[in-house]
Design an enzyme around this catalytic site. Structure first.
Site, PDB file in Angstrom:
ATOM      1  N   HIS A   1      -9.730   1.482   4.676  1.00 15.02           N
ATOM      2  CA  HIS A   1      -8.643   1.021   5.534  1.00 15.02           C
ATOM      3  C   HIS A   1      -8.593   2.666   6.924  1.00 15.02           C
ATOM      4  O   HIS A   1      -8.778   3.036   6.452  1.00 15.02           O
ATOM      5  CB  HIS A   1      -6.975   2.187   4.343  1.00 15.02           C
ATOM      6  CG  HIS A   1      -5.823   2.042   5.246  1.00 15.02           C
ATOM      7  ND1 HIS A   1      -4.975   2.945   5.449  1.00 15.02           N
ATOM      8  CD2 HIS A   1      -5.041   1.430   4.615  1.00 15.02           C
ATOM      9  CE1 HIS A   1      -4.271   2.638   6.180  1.00 15.02           C
ATOM     10  NE2 HIS A   1      -3.906   1.833   5.465  1.00 15.02           N
TER      11      HIS A   1
ATOM     12  N   SER B   1       2.858  -2.416  10.654  1.00 15.42           N
ATOM     13  CA  SER B   1       4.338  -3.253  10.430  1.00 15.42           C
ATOM     14  C   SER B   1       5.002  -3.648  10.072  1.00 15.42           C
ATOM     15  O   SER B   1       6.190  -4.250  11.241  1.00 15.42           O
ATOM     16  CB  SER B   1       5.140  -2.250  12.070  1.00 15.42           C
ATOM     17  OG  SER B   1       4.711  -0.547  12.077  1.00 15.42           O
TER      18      SER B   1
ATOM     19  N   GLU C   1      -7.052   4.398   7.841  1.00 19.55           N
ATOM     20  CA  GLU C   1      -6.590   6.274   7.142  1.00 19.55           C
ATOM     21  C   GLU C   1      -8.334   7.154   7.346  1.00 19.55           C
ATOM     22  O   GLU C   1      -8.264   8.105   7.006  1.00 19.55           O
ATOM     23  CB  GLU C   1      -4.889   5.932   6.529  1.00 19.55           C
ATOM     24  CG  GLU C   1      -4.033   5.287   7.809  1.00 19.55           C
ATOM     25  CD  GLU C   1      -2.968   5.698   6.919  1.00 19.55           C
ATOM     26  OE1 GLU C   1      -2.892   5.787   5.634  1.00 19.55           O
ATOM     27  OE2 GLU C   1      -2.336   4.737   7.619  1.00 19.55           O
TER      28      GLU C   1
ATOM     29  N   GLU D   1      -5.529  -5.021  10.889  1.00 17.29           N
ATOM     30  CA  GLU D   1      -4.810  -4.266  10.869  1.00 17.29           C
ATOM     31  C   GLU D   1      -5.191  -3.601  12.057  1.00 17.29           C
ATOM     32  O   GLU D   1      -5.555  -2.449  11.847  1.00 17.29           O
ATOM     33  CB  GLU D   1      -4.905  -2.922   9.524  1.00 17.29           C
ATOM     34  CG  GLU D   1      -4.521  -3.748   8.280  1.00 17.29           C
ATOM     35  CD  GLU D   1      -3.930  -2.842   7.263  1.00 17.29           C
ATOM     36  OE1 GLU D   1      -2.174  -2.624   6.798  1.00 17.29           O
ATOM     37  OE2 GLU D   1      -4.840  -1.908   6.503  1.00 17.29           O
TER      38      GLU D   1
ATOM     39  N   GLY E   1       2.216   2.418  11.105  1.00 18.80           N
ATOM     40  CA  GLY E   1       2.443   2.590  10.216  1.00 18.80           C
ATOM     41  C   GLY E   1       3.888   3.536  11.531  1.00 18.80           C
ATOM     42  O   GLY E   1       4.553   4.894  11.933  1.00 18.80           O
TER      43      GLY E   1
ATOM     44  N   LYS F   1       0.130   4.527  -0.411  1.00 16.53           N
ATOM     45  CA  LYS F   1      -0.331   5.520   0.209  1.00 16.53           C
ATOM     46  C   LYS F   1      -0.312   6.687  -1.309  1.00 16.53           C
ATOM     47  O   LYS F   1       0.268   6.336  -1.767  1.00 16.53           O
ATOM     48  CB  LYS F   1      -0.130   5.746   1.466  1.00 16.53           C
ATOM     49  CG  LYS F   1      -0.510   4.335   2.297  1.00 16.53           C
ATOM     50  CD  LYS F   1       0.229   5.370   4.043  1.00 16.53           C
ATOM     51  CE  LYS F   1       0.178   3.714   4.495  1.00 16.53           C
ATOM     52  NZ  LYS F   1       0.029   3.847   6.555  1.00 16.53           N
TER      53      LYS F   1
ATOM     54  N   ASN G   1       1.290  -1.355   0.128  1.00 20.51           N
ATOM     55  CA  ASN G   1       0.074  -0.156   0.430  1.00 20.51           C
ATOM     56  C   ASN G   1       0.621   1.540  -0.004  1.00 20.51           C
ATOM     57  O   ASN G   1       1.411   1.289   1.171  1.00 20.51           O
ATOM     58  CB  ASN G   1      -1.253   0.018   0.720  1.00 20.51           C
ATOM     59  CG  ASN G   1      -1.561   1.449   0.777  1.00 20.51           C
ATOM     60  OD1 ASN G   1      -1.652   1.924   0.345  1.00 20.51           O
ATOM     61  ND2 ASN G   1      -2.515   1.492   2.331  1.00 20.51           N
TER      62      ASN G   1
HETATM   63  C1  PEP Z   1      -1.221   0.156   6.457  1.00 23.40           C
HETATM   64  O1  PEP Z   1      -1.192   0.931   5.281  1.00 23.40           O
HETATM   65  O2  PEP Z   1      -1.914  -0.860   5.634  1.00 23.40           O
HETATM   66  C2  PEP Z   1      -0.068  -0.194   6.931  1.00 23.40           C
HETATM   67  C3  PEP Z   1       0.212  -1.689   7.110  1.00 23.40           C
HETATM   68  O3  PEP Z   1       0.942   0.590   6.821  1.00 23.40           O
HETATM   69  P1  PEP Z   1       2.856   0.107   7.929  1.00 23.40           P
HETATM   70  O4  PEP Z   1       3.120  -1.058   7.131  1.00 23.40           O
HETATM   71  O5  PEP Z   1       3.142   1.156   7.351  1.00 23.40           O
HETATM   72  O6  PEP Z   1       2.301  -0.131   8.846  1.00 23.40           O
END
Ligand code: PEP
Length: 249
Positions: free
Chosen positions: A95, A212, A97, A167, A173, A11, A9
């Site tokens: 998601h 992460s 965000e 998630e 992040g 972003k 992803n």
């Molecule tokens: C995500 O944006 O779905 C995500 C898991 O980000 P990160 O791997 O940076 O935590």
């Protein structure tokens, strides 16, 4: 046996040139592959360039969102049929965000999920709890509520052609990953909830972990029985890190 899926992803990162360079480096590093599926969810405006680059490769394309309506006066939205035109196979929906910064609700996420499927895209339904919710012992309640909203709208059968990404918001992040056992516990609960309604759909459903995930923690997470892959943000912006995760399957 479920196929593993590693999905990046990106972003809102990169630019036109860097997105092409990153995509080319991923494709070059795939080699003969390892039997797992691999995809990148990229900013809408780069889909055209990346459609050309990925068209004869195993690397699939996805979008990071999709409109909850088919067409019409919805300024700023991009429909599922438009995404299909640009070679998308997947679309993320819900998601964290989107939920926290742009007001996506369980209801609009369910609508986006349905729009994606109607046009032949595979929706990747993102669900997960905040740190506060986890600390209050509400993880399963939150995840079940987010999941049930989509089941209520789309029907359980829709999950024969969808992906779920668990998630935990506190891991996205932040550099703080769920332990292998913490993630497995929630993945298993999601699968059991679906299995209670249809065991075959549950058995075939890909459930990804996101939060992460990096080259050095991917192996343990991906070895858990109900973790079928990863949704990767930060580490997907570097071809070598992303490929290391893919090759750790
Ligand atoms: C995500 O944006 O779905 C995500 C898991 O980000 P990160 O791997 O940076 O935590």
């Amino acid at each position: 046996m479920r196929q593993s899926l590693i999905m990046g992803n990106w972003k809102m990162n990169g630019n036109r040139e860097s997105s092409k360079t990153l995509c080319e480096a991923i494709i070059a590093g795939l080699g003969d592959g390892n039997g797992a599926e691999i995809a990148i969810c990229v900013p809408y405006v780069y889909l055209s360039d990346l459609q050309t680059l990925t068209s004869n490769s195993p690397l699939a394309l996805g979008a990071q969102n999709v409109a909850n309506q088919e067409s019409g006066a919805y300024t700023g939205e991009v429909s599922a049929s438009m995404l299909k035109e640009f070679g998308c196979k997947y679309a993320l929906v819900g998601h964290s965000e989107r939920r926290s910064y742009y007001g996506d609700t369980d209801e609009s996420v369910a609508e986006r999920f349905c729009q994606a499927q109607k046009q032949g895209l595979i929706p990747v339904l993102c669900i997960g709890e905040t740190l506060e919710e986890r600390e209050q012992g509400k993880t399963f309640h939150v995840v079940n509520t987010q999941l049930d909203a989509v089941i209520a709208k789309a029907g359980l059968a829709a999950f024969a052609n969808a992906v779920i990404a668990y998630e935990p918001v506190w891991a996205i992040g932040t550099g703080r990953t769920a332990s292998d056992e913490q993630a497995q516990e929630v993945h298993q609960a999601i699968r059991e909830r679906i299995s209670a309604q249809d065991a075959t759909i549950a058995e075939n459903l890909q459930i990804l972990y996101g939060g992460s995930m990096k080259a050095d923690n991917a192996k343990g997470l991906l070895a858990m029985p109900d973790i079928d892959g990863g949704l990767i943000g930060g580490a997907s912006l570097d071809a070598q890190s992303f490929l290391k995760i893919y090759h750790s399957i």
